[in-house]
Design a protein around this motif. Structure first.
Motif, PDB file in Angstrom:
ATOM      1  N   THR A  31     -11.080  -2.625  -4.027  1.00 45.95           N
ATOM      2  CA  THR A  31     -12.382  -2.101  -4.448  1.00 45.95           C
ATOM      3  C   THR A  31     -13.261  -3.190  -5.050  1.00 45.95           C
ATOM      4  O   THR A  31     -14.482  -3.180  -4.858  1.00 45.95           O
ATOM      5  CB  THR A  31     -12.198  -0.955  -5.445  1.00 45.95           C
ATOM      6  OG1 THR A  31     -11.378  -1.392  -6.544  1.00 45.95           O
ATOM      7  CG2 THR A  31     -11.501   0.228  -4.772  1.00 45.95           C
ATOM      8  N   SER A  70     -12.468   0.001   0.253  1.00 49.53           N
ATOM      9  CA  SER A  70     -12.356   1.328  -0.341  1.00 49.53           C
ATOM     10  C   SER A  70     -10.941   1.847  -0.179  1.00 49.53           C
ATOM     11  O   SER A  70     -10.187   1.411   0.693  1.00 49.53           O
ATOM     12  CB  SER A  70     -13.350   2.304   0.299  1.00 49.53           C
ATOM     13  OG  SER A  70     -13.067   2.481   1.671  1.00 49.53           O
ATOM     14  N   GLN A 123      -8.885   5.140   0.714  1.00 48.10           N
ATOM     15  CA  GLN A 123      -9.058   6.429   1.363  1.00 48.10           C
ATOM     16  C   GLN A 123      -8.053   7.469   0.883  1.00 48.10           C
ATOM     17  O   GLN A 123      -8.353   8.660   0.878  1.00 48.10           O
ATOM     18  CB  GLN A 123      -8.916   6.258   2.885  1.00 48.10           C
ATOM     19  CG  GLN A 123      -9.864   5.242   3.485  1.00 48.10           C
ATOM     20  CD  GLN A 123     -11.316   5.630   3.289  1.00 48.10           C
ATOM     21  OE1 GLN A 123     -11.741   6.691   3.717  1.00 48.10           O
ATOM     22  NE2 GLN A 123     -12.076   4.765   2.637  1.00 48.10           N
ATOM     23  N   CYS A 149      -6.278   2.206   2.946  1.00 46.46           N
ATOM     24  CA  CYS A 149      -7.470   1.475   2.524  1.00 46.46           C
ATOM     25  C   CYS A 149      -8.341   1.119   3.728  1.00 46.46           C
ATOM     26  O   CYS A 149      -7.896   1.162   4.874  1.00 46.46           O
ATOM     27  CB  CYS A 149      -7.081   0.173   1.831  1.00 46.46           C
ATOM     28  SG  CYS A 149      -5.899   0.356   0.484  1.00 46.46           S
ATOM     29  N   THR A 150      -9.580   0.750   3.447  1.00 44.34           N
ATOM     30  CA  THR A 150     -10.428   0.115   4.449  1.00 44.34           C
ATOM     31  C   THR A 150     -11.007  -1.157   3.853  1.00 44.34           C
ATOM     32  O   THR A 150     -11.251  -1.233   2.639  1.00 44.34           O
ATOM     33  CB  THR A 150     -11.577   1.025   4.917  1.00 44.34           C
ATOM     34  OG1 THR A 150     -12.398   1.375   3.802  1.00 44.34           O
ATOM     35  CG2 THR A 150     -11.045   2.283   5.573  1.00 44.34           C
ATOM     36  N   ASP A 193      -9.169  -0.109   8.862  1.00 42.77           N
ATOM     37  CA  ASP A 193      -8.203   0.577   8.011  1.00 42.77           C
ATOM     38  C   ASP A 193      -6.838  -0.088   8.061  1.00 42.77           C
ATOM     39  O   ASP A 193      -6.430  -0.654   9.070  1.00 42.77           O
ATOM     40  CB  ASP A 193      -8.098   2.056   8.411  1.00 42.77           C
ATOM     41  CG  ASP A 193      -7.798   2.224   9.890  1.00 42.77           C
ATOM     42  OD1 ASP A 193      -8.683   1.929  10.696  1.00 42.77           O
ATOM     43  OD2 ASP A 193      -6.663   2.636  10.206  1.00 42.77           O
TER      44      ASP A 193
END
Length: 264
Positions: free
Chosen positions: A226, A231, A233, A248-249, A255
């Motif tokens: 982050t 981000s 998910q 996560c991405t 991803d």
């Protein structure tokens, strides 16, 4: 587990296509401790990600028109041309015809009949990744698909996999373990799950593969995700018998999963 002897049908390479290589280098360097090594002198877009001098992934610009940033999983094959023929015969698509990467090996990129994108690698002097199943490297791969039975039929025929179904906790459906035929549980290298198209938001409903990366501290790695524009998910969550993980991405929407194995 994935090992660097790369049995036929096992994951042996991963690469990431992005519109901004500098941001990708910074992000994955912070999250997984990767350093970047260009493939050629003065080359800043194409190169390998490394941990302790060993290649764990590769990076390059997006090459397909309209493509999203995503991790591409390569599976070992003995014959890329034969694989391309088999893909067509099974109802899949050959997106990139087999071609040589100098004398390192031969590759091709495909889509399965439901639209999931993947690739194969026929090794030359390079068998594949130099480090797997250790901190900062690939340890598992997963397919989210709209039709688990069709996926099993396609990949089992093409790559010679065995399958083992297991129930998910809390009536969460079925998770299918994947591995080279006859190699046993210790060589299982991934899993697949059937999901409705509405839940496959990164691809607009099309099935997709993603990598699972080994981390020694899932929460610390997630803070870096982050902090550097990515981000989270899902998670972090503790999965009994598996470890602590999160979906996560990266800043481009590609991803991946971070996993601290249960035995660490």
């Amino acid at each position: 587990m994935i090992t660097t002897d790369f049995a036929l049908g096992s994951p042996c390479w991963i690469d990431l296509g992005v519109p901004d290589s500098a941001t990708a280098k910074s992000f994955y360097g912070a999250v997984l401790g990767w350093t970047f090594q260009p493939f050629g002198s003065g080359e800043e877009e194409f190169g390998s990600f490394q941990v302790d001098g060993k290649t764990v992934a590769a990076l390059g610009p997006l090459t397909e028109e309209g493509a999203r940033s995503a991790w591409m999983i390569y599976f070992r094959t003995a014959d890329a041309e034969a694989a391309a023929r088999a893909v067509r015969e099974a109802g899949g698509t050959v997106r990139v015809e087999p071609f040589d990467i100098d004398d390192y090996g031969r590759m091709a990129q495909f889509s399965d009949p439901q639209g999931g994108q993947f690739a194969v690698w026929q090794p030359g002097k390079s068998p594949g990744l130099e480090a797997v199943d250790e901190p900062g490297s690939l340890m598992w791969v997963e397919l989210y698909t709209t039709d688990a039975a069709a996926a099993k039929g396609f990949y089992g025929g093409l790559l010679g996999w065995d399958f083992q179904d297991m129930p998910m906790p809390g009536d969460g459906g079925t998770y299918t373990l994947l591995g080279p035929a006859g190699a046993g549980q210790e060589r299982q290298h991934g899993g697949l799950m059937e999901m409705p198209a509405a839940d496959l938001t990164p691809t607009g409903g099309r099935p997709y593969w993603h990598p699972v990366f080994h981390t020694t501290d899932a929460d610390a790695a997630l803070a870096k995700v982050t902090e550097h524009g990515g981000s989270v998910q899902m998670g972090p969550a503790d999965m009994e018998g598996v470890g602590r993980l999160a979906v996560c991405t990266d800043p481009f929407g590609a991803d991946f999963v971070l996993l601290k194995p249960v035995d660490m």
